[in-house]
Write an enzyme that holds these catalytic residues in place. Structure first.
Site, PDB file in Angstrom:
ATOM      1  CE  LYS A 201      -3.720   2.321   2.543  1.00  0.00           C
ATOM      2  NZ  LYS A 201      -4.599   2.260   3.728  1.00  0.00           N
ATOM      3  CE  LYS A 254      -6.410   2.067  -0.884  1.00  0.00           C
ATOM      4  NZ  LYS A 254      -7.088   2.164   0.421  1.00  0.00           N
TER       5      LYS A 254
END
Length: 331
Positions: A201, A254
């Site tokens: 992330k 992400k």
């Protein structure tokens, strides 16, 4: 000489042949639809920066779940916008918190729908960070404390599992978060509940509309001490290695669109399911361009989804999920 014996266009000459030799395809089984639930009643408020995405109170949530189910989408990712925020994000692990209430009701309406609970504190803290904040006077700055935060994340994950969440999806990027949550779930009797880790992330500029939706923007500083530097790729493998060793069942990248190389790197290295999160700005930019008539929205979205699959994603979290499901039904 290979030409004219080798003619690659032979396998593109008709729609049927192109379908026959297509290497990757998107189905509703690939899709996870994010939903934002909030306190109150009668609330269905469109998020201004995310056209077609809403804040929903629980009494308006059922119609959304019915629609998702009718479209054949089998999984949702649940985010909560709480009534109360404090320094420790106590609403996140309240047995009667907004995510816990929503999870229980969803499982009543459709026990077969997979409820994935986002497990983080940023929506629930008054400072907007993903953990406990301590001001270090010697250094003259605030720091997010890693290990004390893990204790609260475990409490949150267990409370979500108790409420009926099928999958726990921790998004906080604290070191050791998968191990702590796995141990906590197992000790509470939820050893069967998988962990969908936000393994890779990045500290990205693509999250802006989401922070409007979740009311989770940091009140000071940024998240660069715990989310990853967009310039790094080898670091992502270290993060994923740690999550695999700690017991993750899914690995997520992400954002997805600017990080397809990371999806491919994880796919080549691991046998676990790989999840691509098609994040809020990726959604909103397409919606804005489509509203101006500059692009063919369906064509752009479906090409992007195939790109995620080609890169190696098994599952795609996307705000386009309902649109995609409708388009697939039309084919």
């Amino acid at each position: 000489m290979s030409f004219p014996l080798v003619r690659n266009r032979r396998l593109r000459t008709s729609h049927a042949i192109r379908n026959l030799v297509r290497e990757h395809a998107v189905s509703t089984y690939d899709l996870i639809y994010p939903i934002f639930v909030t306190h109150g009643s009668g609330i269905k408020e469109e998020i201004s920066s995310m056209p077609g995405v809403y804040h929903l109170s629980i009494d308006r949530l059922e119609e959304e779940i019915r629609e998702v189910t009718a479209l054949g989408i089998q999984a949702i990712l649940l985010f909560g916008v709480p009534e109360h925020k404090d320094a420790h994000g106590s609403s996140a692990y309240d047995a009667n918190g907004i995510v816990q209430q929503a999870a229980r009701r969803i499982k009543e309406w459709n026990p077969q729908l997979l409820v994935i609970a986002d497990t983080c504190l940023c929506q629930f803290t008054d400072h907007g960070h993903c953990g406990i904040v301590h001001f270090d006077e010697a250094k003259g700055r605030a720091e997010v404390l890693n290990d004390p935060t893990l204790e609260l994340l475990v409490k949150t994950a267990v409370s979500q599992a108790e409420a009926g969440a099928d999958i726990i999806a921790p998004s906080n990027m604290m070191d050791g978060f998968v191990y702590a949550i796995r141990q906590g779930l197992d000790e509470a009797g939820y050893e069967h509940v998988p962990i969908m880790s936000y393994s890779v992330k990045y500290s990205s500029s693509f999250y802006g509309p989401f922070r409007d939706a979740a009311h989770s923007a940091p009140q000071f500083g940024d998240r660069k001490t715990y989310q990853m530097d967009p310039a790094n790729s080898r670091e992502a493998l270290r993060e994923a290695d740690a999550d695999v060793a700690e017991g993750a069942d899914f690995l997520m990248v992400k954002p997805a669109l600017a990080y397809m190389d990371m999806i491919r790197m994880l796919r080549d290295r691991y046998d676990l399911p790989i999840v691509a999160y098609n994040v809020s700005a990726e959604y909103s930019m397409v919606k804005a361009a489509a509203a101006q008539g500059w692009i063919d929205e369906k064509a752009i979205v479906m090409e992007t989804m195939v790109g995620f699959k080609r890169a190696g994603a098994d599952l795609i979290i996307t705000y386009f999920a309902k649109d995609i499901a409708r388009w697939l039904k039309e084919e």
